[in-house]
Design a protein around this motif. Structure first.
Motif, PDB file in Angstrom:
ATOM      1  N   ASN A 159       0.819  -1.209   0.000  1.00 49.60           N
ATOM      2  CA  ASN A 159       0.000   0.000   0.000  1.00 49.60           C
ATOM      3  C   ASN A 159       0.854   1.262   0.000  1.00 49.60           C
ATOM      4  O   ASN A 159       0.445   2.295  -0.540  1.00 49.60           O
ATOM      5  CB  ASN A 159      -0.934  -0.001   1.208  1.00 49.60           C
ATOM      6  N   LYS A 172       1.665   1.940  -3.547  1.00 49.61           N
ATOM      7  CA  LYS A 172       0.498   2.500  -4.233  1.00 49.61           C
ATOM      8  C   LYS A 172       0.313   3.970  -3.858  1.00 49.61           C
ATOM      9  O   LYS A 172      -0.043   4.801  -4.704  1.00 49.61           O
ATOM     10  CB  LYS A 172      -0.756   1.694  -3.881  1.00 49.61           C
ATOM     11  N   LYS A 215       2.664   6.067  -5.894  1.00 49.26           N
ATOM     12  CA  LYS A 215       2.185   6.237  -7.267  1.00 49.26           C
ATOM     13  C   LYS A 215       1.039   7.239  -7.324  1.00 49.26           C
ATOM     14  O   LYS A 215       0.952   8.053  -8.250  1.00 49.26           O
ATOM     15  CB  LYS A 215       1.730   4.889  -7.828  1.00 49.26           C
ATOM     16  N   THR A 216       0.158   7.174  -6.337  1.00 48.20           N
ATOM     17  CA  THR A 216      -0.972   8.104  -6.299  1.00 48.20           C
ATOM     18  C   THR A 216      -0.487   9.542  -6.144  1.00 48.20           C
ATOM     19  O   THR A 216      -0.976  10.455  -6.819  1.00 48.20           O
ATOM     20  CB  THR A 216      -1.917   7.746  -5.139  1.00 48.20           C
ATOM     21  N   LEU A 264      -7.936   4.059  -1.654  1.00 53.31           N
ATOM     22  CA  LEU A 264      -7.007   2.942  -1.802  1.00 53.31           C
ATOM     23  C   LEU A 264      -7.540   1.734  -1.043  1.00 53.31           C
ATOM     24  O   LEU A 264      -8.029   1.865   0.084  1.00 53.31           O
ATOM     25  CB  LEU A 264      -5.622   3.319  -1.269  1.00 53.31           C
ATOM     26  N   GLU A 276      -1.724  -4.563 -11.154  1.00 54.12           N
ATOM     27  CA  GLU A 276      -1.687  -3.742  -9.946  1.00 54.12           C
ATOM     28  C   GLU A 276      -2.350  -2.391 -10.212  1.00 54.12           C
ATOM     29  O   GLU A 276      -2.100  -1.757 -11.237  1.00 54.12           O
ATOM     30  CB  GLU A 276      -0.240  -3.543  -9.496  1.00 54.12           C
ATOM     31  N   TYR A 287      -3.795   1.504  -8.453  1.00 57.14           N
ATOM     32  CA  TYR A 287      -3.653   2.498  -7.399  1.00 57.14           C
ATOM     33  C   TYR A 287      -4.589   3.663  -7.707  1.00 57.14           C
ATOM     34  O   TYR A 287      -5.036   3.837  -8.843  1.00 57.14           O
ATOM     35  CB  TYR A 287      -2.203   2.994  -7.307  1.00 57.14           C
ATOM     36  N   SER A 288      -4.918   4.442  -6.695  1.00 63.30           N
ATOM     37  CA  SER A 288      -5.757   5.617  -6.907  1.00 63.30           C
ATOM     38  C   SER A 288      -4.926   6.752  -7.497  1.00 63.30           C
ATOM     39  O   SER A 288      -3.701   6.779  -7.367  1.00 63.30           O
ATOM     40  CB  SER A 288      -6.385   6.068  -5.590  1.00 63.30           C
ATOM     41  N   GLN A 295     -10.162   2.567  -5.875  1.00 62.43           N
ATOM     42  CA  GLN A 295      -9.138   1.729  -6.499  1.00 62.43           C
ATOM     43  C   GLN A 295      -9.581   0.269  -6.544  1.00 62.43           C
ATOM     44  O   GLN A 295      -9.935  -0.311  -5.526  1.00 62.43           O
ATOM     45  CB  GLN A 295      -7.835   1.834  -5.714  1.00 62.43           C
ATOM     46  N   ASP A 309      -6.087  -5.623  -6.829  1.00 63.85           N
ATOM     47  CA  ASP A 309      -5.126  -6.180  -7.778  1.00 63.85           C
ATOM     48  C   ASP A 309      -5.671  -7.475  -8.373  1.00 63.85           C
ATOM     49  O   ASP A 309      -6.407  -8.221  -7.719  1.00 63.85           O
ATOM     50  CB  ASP A 309      -3.787  -6.448  -7.085  1.00 63.85           C
ATOM     51  N   ASP A 338      -4.090   3.412 -12.946  1.00 67.31           N
ATOM     52  CA  ASP A 338      -4.391   4.528 -12.048  1.00 67.31           C
ATOM     53  C   ASP A 338      -5.879   4.635 -11.740  1.00 67.31           C
ATOM     54  O   ASP A 338      -6.346   5.668 -11.264  1.00 67.31           O
ATOM     55  CB  ASP A 338      -3.874   5.840 -12.635  1.00 67.31           C
TER      56      ASP A 338
END
Length: 524
Positions: A136, A139, A142-143, A197, A296, A298-299, A310, A313, A382
């Motif tokens: 998490n 993720k 990335k968010t 998320l 995978e 992510y938000s 989100q 996965d 995303d």
């Protein structure tokens, strides 16, 4: 309490220096996060600390420097003791000469709402750092990039939160020893991310409750009114279908027999068959099979704005990718694979493949996307939907002139349940007029959906999806003998029977604007 006060003078600069050398990098990071008042300074020094070698890090006296600068405050020793308690560094507390149980009773390290000297929002953020899983955390990074906050270099949650404070993405308020917030907290940005998320709603509730408490005093939180769950799309249909039963189902479907060319009896003669079929220009290379495998998610700033939670996965999707790649290579396709593309990368990568990988002598183009979906759309990593129409338009544009007049097969493994509002995303540069006089737009497409509109597509985490696995099985079995549309019809029957036997409903769907029969291998 009296014992804590009576022993407080045991803490001095020398004791801090000795203590500092007994702590590891993780402990120092947590203590600096809690103790430093200036987030810019804390972030700068911790970033440098994490970059240097362990030998050189011993020369960075972050705790001693803090203690020297904090000696003007009568509370600095208590601040250190409370921070050690919050971080559960009970060995260090004992080393300083304090009774651990008395310190714990005084500072209540497990109660995020009780602090004496440490900013309570920092205490809560630290607890989140301790409990967030690495998956998490990645993720979250990335968010944050979608919000133009670059945290990729930071390996710990504390550094990420410091960056958010520095960027004023979150505001933790200014905590004084009088136990008052001098400035209002504002954690809404982080709260919104956490509630979108997967698995982080608990943190969102805790942040919102703490913000409400610190800004307005101890009032009961109406969770129903204050925190609204993002719209729950039914995106994760990972159903534990026992694929061991499929062999028996295959027998019932009479599809276990090995077929060969000698068993094929075509009604049309060879010359007529070739006239009615798309030509295969070069048998040693049929074309490109481009696979996008979305495992995978992510938000992102855009998905949060659209109130899209989100998706989970897609475990098991690697089985589909492996099987598709293997089958396509057997039929002399050049296989190109991309994974976990966001909604902007998907159209861009398709254009790149058409430009750089497709050859003039290619006979067929196959595009496979394995993702979550809603009706008419597939999801980027995303969590933003991309309309399939966007992909059709790219393959139908002047930029894809090498594919004009050639069959383009789209295989879409994704749910197609209804959802409103639809995404308004469209690919750049698709509004150009068609200049070719020899090509009819929208023609030569064969689109195969894993399921019909308003239905779900199912996947087994251990074996992959029913649709892709059955498609690969049938193509491997019949691809040298039957045209693709007929193979798809058999796959439809297979998927319907298998899903029904497991008490699910999945009905693959085909749309076609093909002008001829399409074979992967023209029978002789």
């Amino acid at each position: 309490m009296n014992s804590v006060i009576s022993n407080i003078d045991a803490i001095d600069i020398n004791a801090v220096a000795e203590l500092q050398h007994c702590l590891d990098l993780s402990d120092i990071t947590s203590l600096v996060f809690l103790l430093y008042d200036a987030p810019h300074t804390a972030l700068e020094r911790l970033t440098l600390l994490h970059r240097v070698s362990e030998v050189h890090s011993r020369n960075m006296d972050l705790l001693c420097d803090w203690a020297r600068l904090s000696q003007t405050r009568n509370s600095w020793k208590y601040e250190l003791l409370e921070a050690l308690s919050i971080c559960q560094l009970f060995g260090a507390i004992k080393k300083l000469g304090f009774n651990v149980d008395e310190v714990k009773r005084h500072f209540l390290p497990h109660n995020v709402h009780v602090t004496h000297y440490i900013n309570p929002m920092k205490k809560l953020l630290y607890k989140i750092c301790e409990n967030i899983q690495m998956e998490n955390l990645l993720k979250l990074k990335k968010t944050l990039v979608t919000f133009d906050i670059d945290v990729q270099e930071y390996e710990t949650c504390e550094l990420i939160f410091l960056k958010l404070i520095v960027e004023e993405f979150i505001m933790i308020g200014s905590w004084k020893t009088e136990c008052k917030i001098q400035e209002q907290c504002n954690m809404k940005n982080l709260t919104n991310i956490f509630r979108n998320l997967q698995g982080l709603m608990k943190f969102a509730l805790e942040l919102q409750e703490a913000e409400n408490y610190l800004n307005n005093g101890p009032k009961p939180l109406d969770v129903t009114a204050k925190v609204v769950e993002p719209q729950k799309l039914k995106l994760n249909h990972t159903n534990y279908i026992d694929f061991k039963q499929i062999d028996e189902l295959f027998q019932n479907l009479s599809i276990n027999e090995e077929l060969n060319e000698s068993s094929l009896k075509l009604k049309s003669d060879s010359s007529k068959l070739h006239q009615e079929s798309y030509p295969i220009i070069k048998k040693s290379r049929l074309g490109i099979c481009y696979i996008i495998n979305q495992e995978e998610f992510y938000s992102s700033k855009e998905s949060i704005a659209k109130n899209i939670k989100q998706p989970e996965d897609r475990k098991g999707t690697e089985k589909d990718e492996i099987k598709l790649s293997k089958i396509m290579k057997l039929y002399n396709f050049e296989v190109v694979v991309d994974r976990n593309l966001n909604h902007q990368q998907i159209p861009r990568k398709i254009k790149d493949v058409i430009k750089n990988d497709v050859l003039e002598e290619d006979s067929i183009f196959i595009f496979c996307i394995l993702s979550h979906g809603i009706e008419g759309c597939v999801f980027g990593a995303d969590s933003v939907p991309v309309p399939i129409k966007t992909i059709w338009d790219i393959l139908d544009s002047d930029a894809a002139s090498k594919l004009h007049g050639k069959p383009k097969v789209l295989i879409i493994q994704a749910c197609q349940e209804s959802h409103q509002p639809r995404s308004e995303f469209v690919a750049d540069g698709l509004d150009k007029p068609f200049h070719s006089l020899t090509y009819t737009p929208k023609s030569d497409f064969l689109t195969y959906w894993a399921t019909a509109p308003e239905l779900s597509a199912y996947r087994c985490e251990k074996e992959g999806s029913i649709f892709i696995q059955m498609l690969c099985f049938r193509v491997h079995q019949l691809g040298k003998e039957e045209q693709l549309c007929d193979i798809f019809t058999k796959v439809n029957e297979d998927v319907i029977v298998i899903s029904k036997s497991s008490n699910y409903i999945q009905v693959p769907s085909v749309t076609s604007t093909l002008r001829r029969k399409l074979y992967l291998h023209l029978p002789v």
